[in-house]
Design an enzyme around this catalytic site. Structure first.
Site, PDB file in Angstrom:
ATOM      1  N   ALA A  32      -3.835  29.843 -26.877  1.00 31.93           N
ATOM      2  CA  ALA A  32      -5.236  29.948 -26.445  1.00 31.93           C
ATOM      3  C   ALA A  32      -5.595  28.679 -25.671  1.00 31.93           C
ATOM      4  O   ALA A  32      -6.568  27.987 -25.982  1.00 31.93           O
ATOM      5  CB  ALA A  32      -6.173  30.174 -27.628  1.00 31.93           C
ATOM      6  N   HIS A  37      -5.604  21.156 -23.853  1.00 28.23           N
ATOM      7  CA  HIS A  37      -4.141  21.278 -23.935  1.00 28.23           C
ATOM      8  C   HIS A  37      -3.498  20.846 -22.619  1.00 28.23           C
ATOM      9  O   HIS A  37      -2.485  20.143 -22.612  1.00 28.23           O
ATOM     10  CB  HIS A  37      -3.733  22.734 -24.206  1.00 28.23           C
ATOM     11  CG  HIS A  37      -4.250  23.311 -25.485  1.00 28.23           C
ATOM     12  ND1 HIS A  37      -5.196  24.314 -25.529  1.00 28.23           N
ATOM     13  CD2 HIS A  37      -3.953  23.024 -26.781  1.00 28.23           C
ATOM     14  CE1 HIS A  37      -5.440  24.639 -26.786  1.00 28.23           C
ATOM     15  NE2 HIS A  37      -4.716  23.864 -27.573  1.00 28.23           N
TER      16      HIS A  37
HETATM   17  P1  AMP Z   1      -4.058  23.298 -31.113  1.00 30.75           P
HETATM   18  O1  AMP Z   1      -3.568  24.345 -30.170  1.00 30.75           O
HETATM   19  O2  AMP Z   1      -5.484  23.447 -31.487  1.00 30.75           O
HETATM   20  O3  AMP Z   1      -3.138  23.077 -32.288  1.00 30.75           O
HETATM   21  O4  AMP Z   1      -4.015  21.941 -30.282  1.00 30.75           O
HETATM   22  C1  AMP Z   1      -2.816  21.505 -29.678  1.00 30.75           C
HETATM   23  C2  AMP Z   1      -3.003  20.084 -29.225  1.00 30.75           C
HETATM   24  O5  AMP Z   1      -4.067  20.020 -28.274  1.00 30.75           O
HETATM   25  C3  AMP Z   1      -3.373  19.129 -30.361  1.00 30.75           C
HETATM   26  O6  AMP Z   1      -2.669  17.925 -30.209  1.00 30.75           O
HETATM   27  C4  AMP Z   1      -4.853  18.956 -30.164  1.00 30.75           C
HETATM   28  O7  AMP Z   1      -5.328  17.712 -30.650  1.00 30.75           O
HETATM   29  C5  AMP Z   1      -4.959  18.998 -28.653  1.00 30.75           C
HETATM   30  N1  AMP Z   1      -6.337  19.316 -28.240  1.00 30.75           N
HETATM   31  C6  AMP Z   1      -7.102  20.356 -28.672  1.00 30.75           C
HETATM   32  N2  AMP Z   1      -8.335  20.284 -28.127  1.00 30.75           N
HETATM   33  C7  AMP Z   1      -8.362  19.181 -27.344  1.00 30.75           C
HETATM   34  C8  AMP Z   1      -9.357  18.562 -26.536  1.00 30.75           C
HETATM   35  N3  AMP Z   1     -10.581  19.062 -26.410  1.00 30.75           N
HETATM   36  N4  AMP Z   1      -9.021  17.425 -25.873  1.00 30.75           N
HETATM   37  C9  AMP Z   1      -7.771  16.899 -26.004  1.00 30.75           C
HETATM   38  N5  AMP Z   1      -6.793  17.431 -26.746  1.00 30.75           N
HETATM   39  C10 AMP Z   1      -7.082  18.558 -27.417  1.00 30.75           C
END
Ligand code: AMP
Length: 280
Positions: A32, A37
């Site tokens: 997603a 990301h």
């Molecule tokens: P997730 O798919 O939610 O597990 O996130 C994957 C990676 O993206 C993790 O390292 C999160 O910290 C990073 N991430 C998610 N949202 C943000 C954001 N708004 N800004 C920067 N990094 C993000």
């Protein structure tokens, strides 16, 4: 972009990617994908020769009654976005590939893993540490990129990498926000228009605390009071925690200093949101 669904395929891709001493960057995600990301992918792209990403909605990090079943899955679109950013390898295993029947070993980071989100979501960081440990073993990157948005997660993973001697550098990347200030999250799509307005209170509370610090306030108690006033003005956002802590140990501090973590988690409707900043 080479899509690997099995560990064996991913290991073969890794061997090829690292041939000739190329530096491999890795961005683990649950899919997603949004600009947050992609900012991690761009950071990896800027400092590594080959970039790998993973998409895996990790069942182990969701508690009972949490949103594992309805977590957004947008694989086709995600692939297009990663491809457009020049990602060479995508690891996208099924749950049974990562957790075959009979697997019983997990990674638990005591202390730091029991604080903030670890306190509110028991077992969550064991799920995160276990999957990230497995992904790092399989992908074998030189650097792995994580968002500062999940500040507690980053602290837990840094501790794990230190304790278990992983030969990888973890790189923390700044929070990416929408135009209205809301930190980007895959879960933002759960929010109705009204809930989204309520959700902005997280960022407002952090801004209030930042302003108080800019005016010279250093006492956590006063800063917490200022932040809570803002949060309580929007009862639709139910605060889970407001924490002023050391960014590595996640233990509360009495006085803030450079690098102190100020973090909030709150529920808006059914959606749990987090946001934070590091004092500079
Ligand atoms: P997730 O798919 O939610 O597990 O996130 C994957 C990676 O993206 C993790 O390292 C999160 O910290 C990073 N991430 C998610 N949202 C943000 C954001 N708004 N800004 C920067 N990094 C993000």
């Amino acid at each position: 972009m080479r899509i690997c669904n099995t560990i064996e395929e991913m290991r073969a891709a890794r061997r090829e990617a690292k041939r000739g001493g190329a530096r491999l960057g890795f961005v683990p995600t649950m899919g997603a994908l949004h600009e947050g990301h992609l900012s991690l992918v761009r950071a990896a792209r800027a400092s590594c020769d080959v970039v790998a990403a993973s998409i895996f909605v990790n069942p182990l990090q969701f508690g009972p009654g949490e949103d594992f079943g309805k977590y957004p899955r947008t694989f086709e679109e995600d692939c297009k976005r990663l491809e457009a950013e020049g990602v060479e390898v995508l690891f996208a295993p099924e749950a049974a590939e990562m957790y075959p029947e009979g697997a019983v070993t997990t990674v638990t980071v005591s202390g730091v893993g029991d604080r903030l989100d670890g306190a509110s979501r028991p077992g969550h960081f064991t799920g995160v540490a276990t999957i990230v440990a497995k992904l790092l073993h399989v992908v074998g990157p030189d650097r792995s990129y994580f968002g500062q948005k999940d500040a507690a997660q980053l602290a837990v993973l840094r501790q794990m990498v230190r304790d278990l001697n992983f030969n990888v550098e973890l790189v923390g990347c700044a929070i990416v926000r929408d135009a209205d200030g809301l930190a980007l999250s895959s879960r933002n799509r759960y929010l109705s228009e009204t809930e989204r307005r309520h959700a902005l209170v997280l960022q407002r509370a952090l801004l209030r605390i930042e302003q108080l610090i800019a005016k010279g306030e250093r006492k956590s108690s006063a800063l917490m009071q200022g932040g809570m006033e803002v949060l309580l003005a929007v009862p639709e956002a139910r605060t889970d925690y407001l924490a002023i802590v050391d960014a590595d140990s996640l233990l509360p501090v009495t006085l803030v200093e450079t690098g102190t973590l100020v973090a909030i988690a709150a529920h808006v409707g059914q959606t749990r949101l987090i946001d934070n900043f590091l004092v500079n």
